[in-house]
Design a protein around this motif. Structure first.
Motif, PDB file in Angstrom:
ATOM      1  N   SER A 745       0.858  -1.181   0.000  1.00 27.26           N
ATOM      2  CA  SER A 745       0.000   0.000   0.000  1.00 27.26           C
ATOM      3  C   SER A 745       0.896   1.233   0.000  1.00 27.26           C
ATOM      4  N   PHE A 746       0.292   2.385  -0.306  1.00 25.34           N
ATOM      5  CA  PHE A 746       1.121   3.584  -0.339  1.00 25.34           C
ATOM      6  C   PHE A 746       1.634   3.943   1.058  1.00 25.34           C
ATOM      7  N   THR A 747       0.895   3.582   2.096  1.00 25.49           N
ATOM      8  CA  THR A 747       1.393   3.789   3.464  1.00 25.49           C
ATOM      9  C   THR A 747       2.702   3.059   3.673  1.00 25.49           C
ATOM     10  N   ASP A 748       2.755   1.797   3.206  1.00 27.01           N
ATOM     11  CA  ASP A 748       3.995   1.015   3.338  1.00 27.01           C
ATOM     12  C   ASP A 748       5.087   1.562   2.433  1.00 27.01           C
ATOM     13  N   ARG A 750       5.579   4.693   1.689  1.00 32.65           N
ATOM     14  CA  ARG A 750       6.140   5.855   2.402  1.00 32.65           C
ATOM     15  C   ARG A 750       7.084   5.408   3.510  1.00 32.65           C
ATOM     16  N   GLN A 751       6.667   4.384   4.256  1.00 33.33           N
ATOM     17  CA  GLN A 751       7.491   3.915   5.375  1.00 33.33           C
ATOM     18  C   GLN A 751       8.831   3.369   4.856  1.00 33.33           C
ATOM     19  N   LEU A 752       8.799   2.579   3.782  1.00 36.65           N
ATOM     20  CA  LEU A 752      10.013   2.005   3.240  1.00 36.65           C
ATOM     21  C   LEU A 752      10.902   3.091   2.628  1.00 36.65           C
ATOM     22  N   ALA A 753      10.315   4.033   1.928  1.00 34.72           N
ATOM     23  CA  ALA A 753      11.103   5.111   1.328  1.00 34.72           C
ATOM     24  C   ALA A 753      11.771   5.957   2.403  1.00 34.72           C
ATOM     25  N   HIS A 754      11.072   6.216   3.485  1.00 33.80           N
ATOM     26  CA  HIS A 754      11.652   6.993   4.585  1.00 33.80           C
ATOM     27  C   HIS A 754      12.836   6.243   5.191  1.00 33.80           C
ATOM     28  N   ALA A 755      12.700   4.919   5.367  1.00 33.92           N
ATOM     29  CA  ALA A 755      13.807   4.126   5.923  1.00 33.92           C
ATOM     30  C   ALA A 755      15.023   4.163   5.010  1.00 33.92           C
ATOM     31  N   VAL A 756      14.785   4.107   3.694  1.00 34.51           N
ATOM     32  CA  VAL A 756      15.910   4.158   2.744  1.00 34.51           C
ATOM     33  C   VAL A 756      16.582   5.521   2.801  1.00 34.51           C
ATOM     34  N   ASN A 757      15.807   6.577   2.803  1.00 33.47           N
ATOM     35  CA  ASN A 757      16.378   7.931   2.780  1.00 33.47           C
ATOM     36  C   ASN A 757      17.102   8.277   4.079  1.00 33.47           C
ATOM     37  N   GLU A 758      16.550   7.833   5.208  1.00 33.35           N
ATOM     38  CA  GLU A 758      17.109   8.192   6.511  1.00 33.35           C
ATOM     39  C   GLU A 758      18.073   7.147   7.053  1.00 33.35           C
ATOM     40  N   LYS A 759      18.331   6.091   6.287  1.00 32.70           N
ATOM     41  CA  LYS A 759      19.250   5.028   6.710  1.00 32.70           C
ATOM     42  C   LYS A 759      18.808   4.405   8.032  1.00 32.70           C
ATOM     43  N   GLN A 760      17.521   4.156   8.134  1.00 33.93           N
ATOM     44  CA  GLN A 760      16.977   3.551   9.343  1.00 33.93           C
ATOM     45  C   GLN A 760      16.609   2.095   9.084  1.00 33.93           C
ATOM     46  N   PRO A 761      16.621   1.266  10.134  1.00 32.43           N
ATOM     47  CA  PRO A 761      16.219  -0.142   9.957  1.00 32.43           C
ATOM     48  C   PRO A 761      14.720  -0.242   9.720  1.00 32.43           C
ATOM     49  N   ILE A 762      14.307  -1.339   9.132  1.00 34.61           N
ATOM     50  CA  ILE A 762      12.908  -1.557   8.805  1.00 34.61           C
ATOM     51  C   ILE A 762      12.629  -3.054   8.902  1.00 34.61           C
ATOM     52  N   THR A 763      11.400  -3.409   9.206  1.00 34.55           N
ATOM     53  CA  THR A 763      10.986  -4.811   9.238  1.00 34.55           C
ATOM     54  C   THR A 763      10.034  -5.059   8.082  1.00 34.55           C
ATOM     55  N   VAL A 764      10.291  -6.115   7.313  1.00 32.79           N
ATOM     56  CA  VAL A 764       9.472  -6.399   6.134  1.00 32.79           C
ATOM     57  C   VAL A 764       9.012  -7.848   6.159  1.00 32.79           C
ATOM     58  N   GLU A 765       7.892  -8.071   5.497  1.00 35.39           N
ATOM     59  CA  GLU A 765       7.439  -9.432   5.208  1.00 35.39           C
ATOM     60  C   GLU A 765       7.860  -9.749   3.777  1.00 35.39           C
ATOM     61  N   TYR A 766       8.644 -10.800   3.616  1.00 37.00           N
ATOM     62  CA  TYR A 766       9.254 -11.072   2.307  1.00 37.00           C
ATOM     63  C   TYR A 766       8.966 -12.502   1.890  1.00 37.00           C
ATOM     64  N   THR A 767       8.571 -12.668   0.640  1.00 34.01           N
ATOM     65  CA  THR A 767       8.327 -13.991   0.071  1.00 34.01           C
ATOM     66  C   THR A 767       9.459 -14.320  -0.896  1.00 34.01           C
ATOM     67  N   ALA A 768      10.208 -15.358  -0.589  1.00 37.87           N
ATOM     68  CA  ALA A 768      11.348 -15.758  -1.420  1.00 37.87           C
ATOM     69  C   ALA A 768      10.867 -16.478  -2.671  1.00 37.87           C
ATOM     70  N   THR A 769      11.807 -16.736  -3.589  1.00 36.24           N
ATOM     71  CA  THR A 769      11.458 -17.448  -4.824  1.00 36.24           C
ATOM     72  C   THR A 769      10.976 -18.861  -4.533  1.00 36.24           C
ATOM     73  N   SER A 770      11.379 -19.424  -3.380  1.00 33.35           N
ATOM     74  CA  SER A 770      10.936 -20.774  -3.008  1.00 33.35           C
ATOM     75  C   SER A 770       9.488 -20.785  -2.551  1.00 33.35           C
ATOM     76  N   GLY A 771       8.927 -19.598  -2.307  1.00 35.56           N
ATOM     77  CA  GLY A 771       7.560 -19.514  -1.810  1.00 35.56           C
ATOM     78  C   GLY A 771       7.459 -19.340  -0.311  1.00 35.56           C
ATOM     79  N   ASN A 772       8.584 -19.473   0.403  1.00 38.08           N
ATOM     80  CA  ASN A 772       8.569 -19.308   1.849  1.00 38.08           C
ATOM     81  C   ASN A 772       8.479 -17.826   2.207  1.00 38.08           C
ATOM     82  N   THR A 773       7.640 -17.522   3.183  1.00 40.32           N
ATOM     83  CA  THR A 773       7.464 -16.148   3.636  1.00 40.32           C
ATOM     84  C   THR A 773       8.099 -15.984   5.009  1.00 40.32           C
ATOM     85  N   THR A 774       8.935 -14.970   5.158  1.00 39.94           N
ATOM     86  CA  THR A 774       9.607 -14.704   6.429  1.00 39.94           C
ATOM     87  C   THR A 774       9.467 -13.225   6.763  1.00 39.94           C
TER      88      THR A 774
END
Length: 812
Positions: A745-748, A750-774
């Motif tokens: 969503s655009f809310t997310d 904004r949050q990710l872009a702010h973390a990239v610009n400000e060099k801050q850590p972020i927590t993400v939900e990521y789905t790998a090519t294997s299909g596993n979500t972490t």
């Protein structure tokens, strides 16, 4: 894991828009993760953040028992009116009704359960996923029959005696209306065959069955007569393919449980027996405990600095080393464990190969005042993701210390619950039995972790708090109040108020002891440890002098004159003599015999000025293993290395010294071990240091009020940027991420872009090519669209992430 429900999100927006500024401030204060930078631009964006599952997961452990019970009831009925919920909890009138209203206000302040404009209570979508079956109930009839055909619905209505006409929606509404009436359901079941009635009554009080047949797609056998009767009337529901067990709608289960059944609701905390205590008595008790712990912890860490404990092959410090440290510091196993875990978290201990040694930071810590040293350990203990006093697992087996166990946030919440429980006691009252506070913790924080070794709830945690002086006489001490305030300056100030400054003097006795009242200074401890053996620590420390201890000081380069002068300088005058006569004689007598025999490296040579003494050594039976041989009246050789020869001669009662190659006396300095490798604990993520994120919880009430005012004044939904419509993105980073991260969503975005610009850590939900979500915490972010380069704290390594595979974002 991060997606939200649109329905509950829209009702939350409407409720927030209708709330006053004070209500929004309370929401922001209770859910600070929703207001981290960048601040939400609209109430809609705030609602989006509040509905994230990870955000709800942060709020759940902070709920009290009645709040958790009401939330579970609301999740089971959602959406339901307040009256229906009150009837379920048996809180329809009297004091219980007032308490239910108070709990609902607290849940609304956390944006977990809130009233809607339609008169019903709405529940945050992720809250429904906290329980697989809230109150042991399955889904409501509408959800279970969503895929049922109109024809099947007609058959069910006919079976219960209702003439069905119209569309599928009308038939479904008619069946829901019938089964939603408890009287009709009980009357229908009363006419059922005995087998069906028995089956339904059993299923009504059981949690929904989750069969493996659903996973493997194995069809169920044909139902028996009783189950078939219930299926025909919609009292039990199966899917169209008849996979998995039959499910009982929540309306039917509640009706069959009867009007006398109510969900648990415990608004009143357990009673704690109290007794009057004065503030001065609490201060004295807390000061005594804190002084004793500070002294013991200093001794434990000094023992680690002098002789670093060995680590087990499986990791951690085992029982043998813990026992050695406890004997050296004259304290029990619990104090040793608390000191080690707290010191490691504070960076005073670290791994050094197969040992755990002091770090360079320890040297600065050891030179500080007792109050400053205690403050460092207290702040580290307060945030430990484990209970350090836990020494046994579920099977009763001993646990090592510093083993790097997985972090358990419930342990931190348990400490917060303990202090909150103690703060609830009336002013001037303390718990008669501090163990009673354990039951209060379970009411304050029902989801926190408990130890299997505890005979009573949270017994280990309560004992730790008393050892540290956080609790005293069953009441919250100034140290506990400072920790609860969560300010490092407050903790340091409380420690300085309770603990006196260190002392640099000792009282010497004719029984060859030195007694230090209070906490000895670091120079005093260094001097006394070099020339005497410590016998006791605590509010008073005791050292005892012996020939061996004085010889140890002489081996380290001291002389009789310097020892006498140094000890006299720290002595509290009790007689006209600077030191008791027995101690002065002991130092002179030991010095007189010191160095009469000398050992030189040659593998090795022993020589001295007295032929008779050398002859005595050569003939000594206990020294026979050294292989001594007399070459001259004043020279012996040994086939044993110098260090072992020195140890054997000293064990036999002699006082030899070692010589350097040039004939000078070798000074036996104590080697310091200082480690640099961090311990393998989960407290500090590997990789680069993370930049702190400013959260709303750290802001003042004025800041929160300003944020609330801006949100209420802003449009309900801020328009998403679209360059084609003339609405630009706030930054190029936002536009680039939005173009590739289609699942966000655009809310997310904004949050990710702010973390990239400000060099801050972020927590993400990521789905790998294997299909596993972490779920991963990332730092050191570098955008290289369509990829994101980052340090992954889950893998402890640099990783490359595809933006299109990121499905959710949360502040770290």
């Amino acid at each position: 894991m991060f997606p939200i429900g649109k329905t509950s999100g829209s009702t939350l927006v409407a409720w927030l828009r209708g709330a006053d500024a004070a209500q929004v401030v309370r929401v922001l204060a209770s859910r600070p993760d929703a207001a981290v930078e960048p601040e939400p631009r609209s109430v809609g964006e705030l609602a989006d953040r509040l509905q994230r599952p990870a955000s709800v997961a942060l709020a759940i452990p902070r709920l009290t028992l009645p709040e958790l019970q009401v939330a579970e009831g609301a999740a089971a009925l959602a959406p339901a009116t307040r009256d229906v919920l009150a009837n379920l909890l048996d809180a329809t009138d009297g004091e219980s009704a007032h308490q239910l209203e108070a709990v609902l206000r607290e849940l609304a302040d956390r944006a977990l359960v809130w009233p809607g404009g339609d008169g019903r209570l709405h529940v945050a979508a992720p809250l429904r996923q906290v329980w697989a079956a809230p109150l042991g109930l399955d889904a409501p009839l509408a959800r279970l029959l969503a895929d049922t055909t109109s024809t099947d619905l007609g058959r069910m209505l006919a079976a219960v005696g209702i003439t069905s006409t119209g569309t599928k929606q009308k038939r479904l509404a008619a069946l829901i209306d019938h089964h939603g009436d408890p009287d009709r359901v009980t009357a229908l079941v009363a006419k059922a065959p005995a087998a069906a009635r028995k089956l339904l009554e059993q299923r009504a009080r059981q949690a929904p069955e989750r069969s493996a047949r659903i996973l493997y797609g194995l069809p169920r056998p044909d139902p028996g007569p009783g189950e078939r009767w219930a299926l025909e009337r919609g009292l039990l529901i199966r899917d169209g393919r008849w996979y998995g067990p039959a499910r009982m709608p929540s309306e039917v289960a509640l009706a069959l449980r009867g009007t006398g059944w109510h969900a648990p609701f415990t608004p009143v905390p357990p009673e704690v027996r109290t007794r009057p205590v004065t503030g001065s008595a609490v201060d004295r008790e807390a000061a005594a405990a804190a002084m004793a712990f500070a002294a013991h912890a200093s001794s434990v860490l000094a023992a680690c600095a002098a002789a670093p404990p060995a680590r087990l092959k499986s990791g951690g410090i085992g029982a043998r080393e813990l026992s050695r440290l406890g004997k050296a510091a004259k304290c029990d196993d619990t104090v040793v464990r608390i000191a080690l875990e707290s010191a490691a978290a504070a960076g005073l201990l670290a791994r050094d190969g197969d040992r755990v040694a002091a770090t360079e930071a320890y040297d600065g810590w050891a030179e500080g005042e007792p109050a400053d040293r205690l403050a460092v350990l207290l702040r580290a203990w307060w945030t430990l993701p484990l209970t350090p006093g836990g020494s046994r697992d579920e099977e009763g087996k001993a646990l090592p210390a510093l083993a790097g166990a997985p972090p358990r946030g419930g342990c931190v919440q348990a400490r917060h619950g303990l202090l909150a429980s103690a703060a609830r006691l009336p002013a001037g009252e303390g718990a008669t039995d501090p163990a009673d506070l354990g039951a209060l913790i379970a009411w304050q924080r029902p989801l926190v972790d408990q130890l299997a070794q505890d005979a009573s709830p949270f017994a280990t945690l309560v004992g730790e708090s008393e050892l540290l002086g956080v609790l005293a006489l069953g009441a919250l001490s100034p140290l506990g109040a400072a920790l609860d305030a969560d300010g490092p300056d407050a903790v340091a100030a409380a420690c300085r108020r309770l603990l006196p400054a260190s002392t640099g003097s000792a009282r010497f006795g004719s029984d060859l002891t030195a007694v230090v009242a209070g906490t000895p200074s670091t120079p005093l401890v260094t001097l006394l440890d070099s020339v005497a053996d410590r016998e006791a620590t605590g509010t008073a420390s005791v050292w005892r002098f012996s020939p061996d201890s004085v010889r140890r000081a002489l081996d380290a380069g001291h002389t009789a004159d310097t020892l006498t002068a140094d000890l006299a300088a720290i002595a509290v005058a009790t007689t006209t003599e600077p030191l008791p006569q027995p101690l002065a004689y002991l130092i002179r007598d030991t010095a007189r015999g010191h160095g009469r025999v000398r050992v030189v490296s040659a593998a090795c040579v022993i020589h001295g000025a007295e032929p008779a003494l050398l002859a005595e050594l050569a003939a000594h039976r206990r020294l026979a293993p050294l292989g001594l041989r007399q070459l001259a009246p004043t020279v012996l050789i040994s086939r044993t290395p110098p260090d072992e020869t020195l140890a054997a001669l000293r064990s036999a009662g002699y006082a030899p010294v070692a010589e350097e190659q040039d004939g000078s006396v070798r000074i036996e300095w104590t080697r310091r071990h200082r480690a640099t490798n961090p311990l393998p604990t989960p407290r500090r993520p590997a990789g680069p240091r993370r930049k702190a994120v400013r959260v709303a919880g750290a802001r003042t009430a004025t800041d929160l009020a300003a944020v609330a005012a801006r949100l209420l004044a802003a449009p309900q939904e801020a328009p998403e940027p679209d360059p084609d419509d003339g609405r630009p993105y706030a930054s190029d980073t936002e536009e680039i991420i939005a173009g590739h991260a289609r699942n966000l969503s655009f809310t997310d975005v904004r949050q990710l872009a702010h973390a990239v610009n400000e060099k801050q850590p972020i927590t993400v939900e990521y789905t790998a090519t294997s299909g596993n979500t972490t779920v991963r915490t990332l730092s050191r972010l570098e955008l290289d669209a369509p990829y994101l380069h980052a340090w992954c704290h889950l893998r402890d390594a640099e990783r490359v992430f595809t933006l299109s595979r990121i499905h959710g974002v949360m502040p770290s």
